[in-house]
Design a protein around this motif. Sequence first.
Motif, mmCIF file in Angstrom:
data_model
loop_
_atom_site.group_PDB
_atom_site.id
_atom_site.type_symbol
_atom_site.label_atom_id
_atom_site.label_comp_id
_atom_site.label_asym_id
_atom_site.label_seq_id
_atom_site.Cartn_x
_atom_site.Cartn_y
_atom_site.Cartn_z
ATOM 1 N N ARG A 29 -12.678 -80.110 -45.675
ATOM 2 C CA ARG A 29 -13.236 -80.671 -46.900
ATOM 3 C C ARG A 29 -12.329 -81.708 -47.559
ATOM 4 O O ARG A 29 -12.669 -82.263 -48.616
ATOM 5 N N MET A 65 -19.577 -80.776 -43.627
ATOM 6 C CA MET A 65 -18.803 -79.578 -43.383
ATOM 7 C C MET A 65 -18.394 -79.546 -41.922
ATOM 8 O O MET A 65 -19.155 -79.859 -41.025
ATOM 9 N N ASN A 94 -14.646 -83.758 -50.040
ATOM 10 C CA ASN A 94 -16.077 -83.500 -49.938
ATOM 11 C C ASN A 94 -16.494 -82.706 -51.173
ATOM 12 O O ASN A 94 -16.203 -81.520 -51.292
ATOM 13 N N GLU A 105 -27.996 -85.040 -39.392
ATOM 14 C CA GLU A 105 -27.151 -85.345 -40.538
ATOM 15 C C GLU A 105 -26.214 -86.499 -40.196
ATOM 16 O O GLU A 105 -25.929 -86.767 -39.035
ATOM 17 N N ASP A 148 -21.118 -81.957 -50.959
ATOM 18 C CA ASP A 148 -21.598 -82.573 -49.720
ATOM 19 C C ASP A 148 -21.582 -84.096 -49.753
ATOM 20 O O ASP A 148 -22.298 -84.750 -48.987
ATOM 21 N N THR A 149 -20.766 -84.673 -50.643
ATOM 22 C CA THR A 149 -20.594 -86.124 -50.705
ATOM 23 C C THR A 149 -19.108 -86.439 -50.684
ATOM 24 O O THR A 149 -18.334 -85.904 -51.486
ATOM 25 N N GLU A 198 -20.973 -82.461 -36.115
ATOM 26 C CA GLU A 198 -19.902 -82.096 -37.032
ATOM 27 C C GLU A 198 -18.622 -81.665 -36.332
ATOM 28 O O GLU A 198 -17.751 -81.097 -36.934
#
Length: 573
Positions: free
Chosen positions: A377, A1, A401, A259, A404-405, A34
């Motif tokens: 996204r 994200m 996305n 992450e 979350d993949t 991010e």
Amino acid sequence: MITFFRWSILLIGTMLLLTACTPPTEPASFSPTEAPDTPPLATEAAEVLGCADGGPGVFTPEDVRCYLASFEPEFVREIDEDTAVLFTDPNSTANWIGGAIIYHIPTVSSLVLDANGDADPQVSHINGRTALVAYQQLAFEAEIMEEIKLRVQELWQTSDSGELEIRLSMVWQDGPNSLMLAAIAGIPYRDGRFYCAEEFWTIGELNYDVLPDCVPYSEGSVTPQIFFRMVPLAGSEPQPVQVEMAGVASNVLRLAEGELAVETAVYQTAIQHVTTQPVVVRNETLTDLENAAPTLDNAISPELLHAFIVGYQRSKSLDFLFHDHQTIHRQPGWFIERDYLPPTTGAPDCAHFRREYSGLGGGVISVSQIGFSPDGRTAILFLRQECGETAVTSSYLLLENQADTWTVVAEYGQLSLDDAGLEPGLVYNGRSQGCGDLLVYKANSDDALSEFLTVFVDAFAFPISEEPLTLELANHPDAIIVKIDLFGDRVYNFGEFPYCNDVGPEARAQSVWLAESGTVGISINGTVPAESCIEDGYEATVQLTNVTFASGEETVQLDEALFEDVYVGWCAG
């Protein structure tokens, strides 16, 4: 994200009293993993006017430029079009956080220098990898950094404290890899005590040394005082992190694994979409894309297309990505052109590449910058693969996305170029060989071994017996596969033998021609077993007649070829 940022140009809530472009006083929110290169405004930020709009905020690159323009020229030094230094005025009424702030304008990032001109990473705000690459490049310019430091000391009437200090901060994370920024403070740039000093890192219970590769030190040389180091950091439990150099220990940080960085996730998904083999990735992004606007105009949203077109026109470094990756290996463009793919007037010399680098079955991959949608996204990028299954393949990949993949959801403008000059010789005098149920093959010659004619027939799909059975290739595209594999050189120069062999990595053909029509006649001396590889083998005879092979728009015809009494039915391993 994607996280969008709204932060104060004065950092940590410091106030400035200005007649124009006064920044807000709230502390920043910051997520180093991010940050987009040029983040759009968050909804809440869009309700507040920025400096460039006559308001008090600093939210965008335009606001940073507006803010810098509000100072007298003697207090601003432009390093390049993306980087500038603001020297603070000790005689003003402002409560400055330091003696200078080095801005990376496109990412709205700041590297703070204290009143002695030493970098203080713990109060700096660095928004993403692109800013880190720029700051690393500036750190290498030690003479420029020395000039900035001396200017700070001149303005603030200070000098080096003599109290040696290593200021350590974590500035970016990419899964198990954490990028640390260490700044040496208290000594002048021409003090050689830390030149090429061995680093002793402690990360939890792990201890290891790093000895930089440096040229011999010359008396009075300028020594960089800012350096970046990627360190391994695994697990969700915070661990102590510290570095010691020249007998001086840094402050201790407590950090856990972060992450996976968004860029890594997107690029990695795109690369694995085209190959699962080891690859070399060009470290600089592409700008020479094929018909981006016409290809994507009706395929993606106007906002995403605009972000992509604006972004890809400037080449940027992929530094820090894919650190210690098992199958993706970054190399600078000059190195690729020197060693992997020397420049040619036509298609790349894949014969040379596969002969010298047989372990890199995925070839060489180059990518553009990524364009992100406003909500972060959806992503679009251009990818070019050289010396993979063909000489050159390229396309635009659209990713989303999902849970979350990142996933490739569409591919546009795909182009493929087979290797120039590699056409079948259509002469096969090598020994007929085979295996399984059933595959037969033979080479152009047992000496050359550079071109192979192969025939696969699913022996369980047809009533094969001693009586010859004639089949039309076009009627059985899945059960009968006839092809010509061109390697451009002796097959063993590119890897292990690719037929009836279970040892890898196997050689990959440089060009493949597939049969589209023709007939195959087949008979066997024996019986096909109920299951593969469970009984003794048998002999097969295969006859090809009037077979047309195609590669792209080109076709060739093989009048006939005979594989006689080939021992098959056995399996490697």
